[in-house]
Enzyme design. Structure first.
Site: not given
Length: 298
Positions: A17-18, A20, A99, A216, A255
């Protein structure tokens, strides 16, 4: 075939329901994913995009039957409880896009998942897509974009970069190649699934004939992938690009999981390990498709 996700995978969305959760649920459902329920405490009885919402994972399973996977659009402080709830309910695959999770929470989640033989993708993973079958998380963006960018085919794709997770699939498509499954491994310093574990899944997948990795600097994921190749746990052609080769030791790149410390996780160490194991390291993403074609005759 594909790995981890196909058209028969029954998925729930925790945090549906959020903002995102609702937006990504619309994408996943529109792409063909079997989203059978959503979970938001206190919102049971509602619907989101025609999908029933329940107060708990257990309540959802009691109503819709056993669920194969969940994607957690839960704010960081509540993620550990959501992951534990899904594991306790018997769900065996969890995609966690969140994150900036406290490291001690991530360690606890990863250990609990391992103890219960649950596959945890992330945290900080954009998700995964098996083209023409299903998607979980953000990877693909919208049903229309996903259909344009991701073409079904024989190449598995693993990406360390969320922003570049569509680069390799697009390059493969332009070259006339498609993918079996593409996934973003995650951004946190501690992760659930490793590249080595994913490579073993691709090894067992009959659709996958080769794998492309967008790597990476920082961490040891690529070195662990090299060990899988060296130990014959992955025997198919493997083509790898390592981003950030210019970065000096100690510099943060992209990151938190991409930090080079005292030679560990450097581009040099990764390239040496992968090359020694028998993988093919290229200097740019554009070289990946031609190299795969040369190795596989596809």
């Amino acid at each position: 075939m594909s790995i981890l996700l196909d058209k028969n995978t029954k998925v729930i969305v925790q945090g549906i329901t959020g903002r995102e959760g609702s937006l990504r649920t619309e994408f996943m459902k529109g792409y063909g994913t079997q989203v059978v329920a959503g979970v938001t405490p206190g919102r049971g009885g509602q619907e989101v995009h025609g999908i029933p919402v329940f107060d708990s994972v257990q309540a959802a399973i009691q109503k819709v039957g056993q669920v194969d996977a969940t994607v957690t659009f839960i704010p960081g402080p509540g993620l550990k409880d959501a992951v534990y709830e899904a594991i306790d309910a018997g769900i065996k695959f969890i995609v966690s896009p969140v994150e900036r999770i406290p490291v001690h929470d991530v360690i606890a989640m990863v250990n609990y998942a391992l103890k219960n033989k649950v596959k945890l993708l992330g945290p900080g993973s954009l998700g995964l897509i098996s083209p023409g079958k299903a998607a979980m998380g953000w990877l693909g963006g919208s049903a229309d974009w996903a259909q344009m960018l991701f073409q079904p085919g024989p190449i598995g794709v693993i990406s360390r970069s969320g922003g570049q997770s569509g680069t390799v699939p697009w390059a493969l498509k332009v070259a006339g190649l498609g993918i079996s499954t593409a996934l973003h491994i995650g951004t946190e310093p501690v992760l659930g699934l490793s590249m080595a574990e994913v490579l073993e899944m691709f090894e067992a997948d009959s659709q996958t004939k080769a794998v492309a990795i967008f790597g990476e600097i920082g961490g040891t994921l690529e070195e662990e992938a090299a060990e899988a190749v060296a130990n014959k746990k992955f025997t198919k052609p493997l083509v790898v690009f390592i981003a950030g080769a210019w970065a000096p030791e100690g510099m943060r790149f992209s990151h938190a999981s991409s930090i080079v410390e005292r030679g560990k996780g450097s581009a040099k160490s990764k390239i040496e390990a992968l090359t020694k194991a028998g993988a093919h390291v290229v200097d740019s993403p554009e070289e990946m498709a031609p190299t795969i074609k040369k190795l596989t005759n596809l």
